[in-house]
Design an enzyme around this catalytic site. Sequence first.
Site, mmCIF file in Angstrom:
data_model
loop_
_atom_site.group_PDB
_atom_site.id
_atom_site.type_symbol
_atom_site.label_atom_id
_atom_site.label_comp_id
_atom_site.label_asym_id
_atom_site.label_seq_id
_atom_site.Cartn_x
_atom_site.Cartn_y
_atom_site.Cartn_z
ATOM 1 N N TYR A 298 -0.533 3.940 7.262
ATOM 2 C CA TYR A 298 -0.555 4.701 8.750
ATOM 3 C C TYR A 298 -0.637 3.146 9.413
ATOM 4 O O TYR A 298 0.250 3.059 10.611
ATOM 5 C CB TYR A 298 -1.503 5.540 9.351
ATOM 6 C CG TYR A 298 -1.653 5.607 10.556
ATOM 7 C CD1 TYR A 298 -0.781 6.133 11.496
ATOM 8 C CD2 TYR A 298 -2.690 5.134 11.295
ATOM 9 C CE1 TYR A 298 -0.864 6.696 12.676
ATOM 10 C CE2 TYR A 298 -2.885 5.326 12.725
ATOM 11 C CZ TYR A 298 -2.032 5.915 13.413
ATOM 12 O OH TYR A 298 -2.164 6.246 14.804
ATOM 13 N N SER B 148 -0.901 2.203 18.354
ATOM 14 C CA SER B 148 -2.209 2.785 18.481
ATOM 15 C C SER B 148 -3.259 1.549 18.354
ATOM 16 O O SER B 148 -2.813 0.408 18.098
ATOM 17 C CB SER B 148 -2.456 3.567 16.764
ATOM 18 O OG SER B 148 -3.696 3.695 16.750
#
Length: 270
Positions: free
Chosen positions: A145, A132
């Site tokens: 995360y 990401s």
Amino acid sequence: MKKVVLITGASAGIGKATAIFLAANGYTVYGAARRVDRLNDLIPLEIKVIPMDVTDEDSMVNGVNQIINEEGKIDILINNAGYGSYGAIEDVPIADAKQQLEVNLFGLARLIELVLPKMREHHYGKIVNISSIGGKMATPFGGWYHASKFAIEGLSDSLRNEVKQFGIDVIVIEPGGIKSEWGQIAMDSLIKTSGNTAYKTLAGKFSKAFEQTVDKNPEPVIIAELIKKGIEAKKPKARYSAGYMAAPALFMAWFLPDRLKDKVIMSQVK
């Protein structure tokens, strides 16, 4: 002979779009997910579906063995399964933090271990790890995360240089904002975890700012196209990125000093 692909998290979003796109482009695709009932619509598209929970050892071993028994190989592993556990670090129970890493990082690593022997035997393989832009820069409330995605970046860099000698490429995909259920799940997690704590005001502002970006996100097929580009390149790049804010976010992560980067991030949370 068709290349055989295993895609985790194929029940929605990037995983489903990639399974459909690669199957339509001549690959033998196995779509894996914990929620098997959400894979049924892939079957008419000649995508083979298998149950797989990336937190369950037997599930992963059985899934990989099934593919090898049926196809004799796994050419491409796309580690896409994952989610965002959001909330202030002070508020997130360590058990939830461990679960986040179990799904996003350790499940990914275990599948890599399971597919590598056959890839080495055939002196060919592509391992695609979905990271990401959040693997390069971090926002408030996404601590665990981001920890998982930063870890994927480092793990992939080490792995790339270990397995190159065996004809195996490691490719990191860094999506920005993409239309999927991921964002809603992450924001629900944020409000549940920090919506009534000392962080509630900032959490509310962050959630509101996040929701205002949703309509700007492109369809997940943009990442499927990027994956295809990477796995078909003779000499693939180590990293590919696309999606809403991907380019400016990665630019900031690379060039801006931390203090200025923080100011830019927090200026969006009003």
